[in-house]
Design a protein around this motif. Structure first.
Motif, short mmCIF file in Angstrom:
data_model
loop_
_atom_site.label_atom_id
_atom_site.label_comp_id
_atom_site.label_asym_id
_atom_site.label_seq_id
_atom_site.Cartn_x
_atom_site.Cartn_y
_atom_site.Cartn_z
N SER A 85 -62.20 -45.46 -42.30
CA SER A 85 -62.07 -46.10 -43.61
C SER A 85 -62.15 -45.07 -44.73
N ASN A 86 -63.00 -44.06 -44.55
CA ASN A 86 -63.10 -42.99 -45.55
C ASN A 86 -61.82 -42.15 -45.59
N ILE A 87 -61.27 -41.88 -44.40
CA ILE A 87 -60.00 -41.13 -44.34
C ILE A 87 -58.90 -41.92 -45.03
N ALA A 88 -58.84 -43.23 -44.76
CA ALA A 88 -57.80 -44.08 -45.34
C ALA A 88 -57.92 -44.13 -46.86
N ARG A 89 -59.15 -44.14 -47.37
CA ARG A 89 -59.34 -44.19 -48.83
C ARG A 89 -58.92 -42.87 -49.48
N ARG A 90 -59.14 -41.76 -48.78
CA ARG A 90 -58.81 -40.45 -49.36
C ARG A 90 -57.33 -40.11 -49.18
N GLN A 91 -56.77 -40.39 -48.01
CA GLN A 91 -55.43 -39.92 -47.66
C GLN A 91 -54.41 -41.03 -47.47
N GLY A 92 -54.86 -42.27 -47.53
CA GLY A 92 -53.96 -43.38 -47.24
C GLY A 92 -53.94 -43.65 -45.74
N LEU A 93 -53.30 -44.75 -45.37
CA LEU A 93 -53.28 -45.15 -43.95
C LEU A 93 -52.57 -44.12 -43.08
N LEU A 94 -51.60 -43.41 -43.64
CA LEU A 94 -50.89 -42.39 -42.84
C LEU A 94 -51.82 -41.24 -42.46
N GLY A 95 -52.92 -41.11 -43.16
CA GLY A 95 -53.88 -40.06 -42.81
C GLY A 95 -54.55 -40.30 -41.48
N LEU A 96 -54.41 -41.51 -40.96
CA LEU A 96 -55.02 -41.84 -39.67
C LEU A 96 -54.10 -41.56 -38.49
N GLU A 97 -52.90 -41.08 -38.78
CA GLU A 97 -51.91 -40.89 -37.71
C GLU A 97 -52.42 -39.94 -36.63
N GLN A 98 -53.12 -38.89 -37.04
CA GLN A 98 -53.64 -37.93 -36.06
C GLN A 98 -54.67 -38.57 -35.15
N GLN A 99 -55.38 -39.58 -35.67
CA GLN A 99 -56.43 -40.23 -34.88
C GLN A 99 -55.87 -41.07 -33.73
N VAL A 100 -54.63 -41.51 -33.87
CA VAL A 100 -54.04 -42.40 -32.86
C VAL A 100 -53.98 -41.71 -31.50
N GLY A 101 -53.49 -40.49 -31.49
CA GLY A 101 -53.34 -39.77 -30.22
C GLY A 101 -54.65 -39.40 -29.55
N GLU A 102 -55.73 -39.44 -30.30
CA GLU A 102 -57.04 -39.06 -29.76
C GLU A 102 -57.75 -40.22 -29.05
N GLN A 103 -57.18 -41.43 -29.14
CA GLN A 103 -57.84 -42.60 -28.58
C GLN A 103 -57.46 -42.81 -27.12
#
Length: 246
Positions: A85-103
């Motif tokens: 949620s902190n990443i999304a607030r700072r960088q937008g939802l696209l900032g979470l793209e890197q997190q997808v591959g780590e799951q």
């Protein structure tokens, strides 16, 4: 490792073996090839007819959960969601793209990917709840395989006892065979009742408890991802998810 399950299984074996010794029946009283064939193989036969192959295969796959349930740390999961949620607030939802591959969890990965793709919150909820219901239904069906075995085994124990009494009735003229026949009849009853109440039914109930916990974790994931999609403040998200920790 689920220590309680391990202790319970060990105590079940001790109860049977110790009970046979303390009652003076001896360890030999616990073995009867006829009782094994009627009760154990009969129970397997009934459950094979009762269960679709895919469900039975799934049941074998989750049986190990009674000793080694899937790892779960809701506090860590909440911390991860708050970080997103902190990443999304700072960088937008696209900032979470890197997190997808780590799951590694496919359910979590799918939800996070929809979040990055900008899918509407209600659509995310709808699609993830469909997946949740499907997974829960499959896992519960697998747990019910052991529940079904717990239902069939005592009945087949009675069948074995009846066969033993039939053998006794056929040998009434020979008293030397009566004791063995009656003992065999009681052994079949022990197989049926003990296997159901010490193993099959407890295993089914433990699996249901694990499945319930996993469902709760997935509901927590859904709520967390929806809150991020709606742009909620991390503190509000933390309050929203706190109830899942209890």
């Amino acid at each position: 490792m689920d220590i309680l399950s391990l202790i319970g299984l060990l105590l079940a074996i001790i109860a049977l073996v110790g009970g046979a010794i303390l009652k003076g029946a001896g360890l030999g009283s616990l073995w009867s090839s006829a009782a094994f064939v009627i009760v154990i193989l009969g129970t397997l036969a009934a459950i094979f007819v009762h269960t679709p192959p895919a469900v039975f295969k799934r049941a074998l796959g989750i049986a190990g959960w009674i000793l080694r349930p899937p790892a779960a740390d809701r506090a860590a999961l909440m911390a991860q969601i708050l970080e997103w949620s902190n990443i999304a607030r700072r960088q937008g939802l696209l900032g979470l793209e890197q997190q997808v591959g780590e799951q590694e969890d496919p359910f979590l990965k799918k939800g996070l990917q929809m979040l990055v793709d900008g899918v509407e919150p209600e659509q995310i909820r709808h699609m993830m709840e469909i997946d949740l219901e499907s997974q829960e239904s499959q896992e519960l069906a697998a747990a019910k395989v052991f529940e079904g075995m717990g239902v069939y085994a005592p009945t087949l124990g009675i069948v074995g006892a009846v066969f033993g009494l039939i053998a006794v009735m056929k040998n009434l003229a020979d008293p030397s065979k009566l004791g063995h026949g009656i003992a065999a009849a009681f052994t079949a009853t022990i197989y049926g009742i003990a296997s159901a109440n010490l193993f099959f039914l407890p295993i089914a109930n433990k699996l249901k408890a694990v499945i319930g916990r996993r469902t709760g974790e997935r509901e927590m994931i859904i709520e967390g991802l929806i809150a991020i999609a709606q742009g909620e403040n991390p503190r509000n998200i933390e309050s929203r998810l706190a109830g899942f920790l209890h």
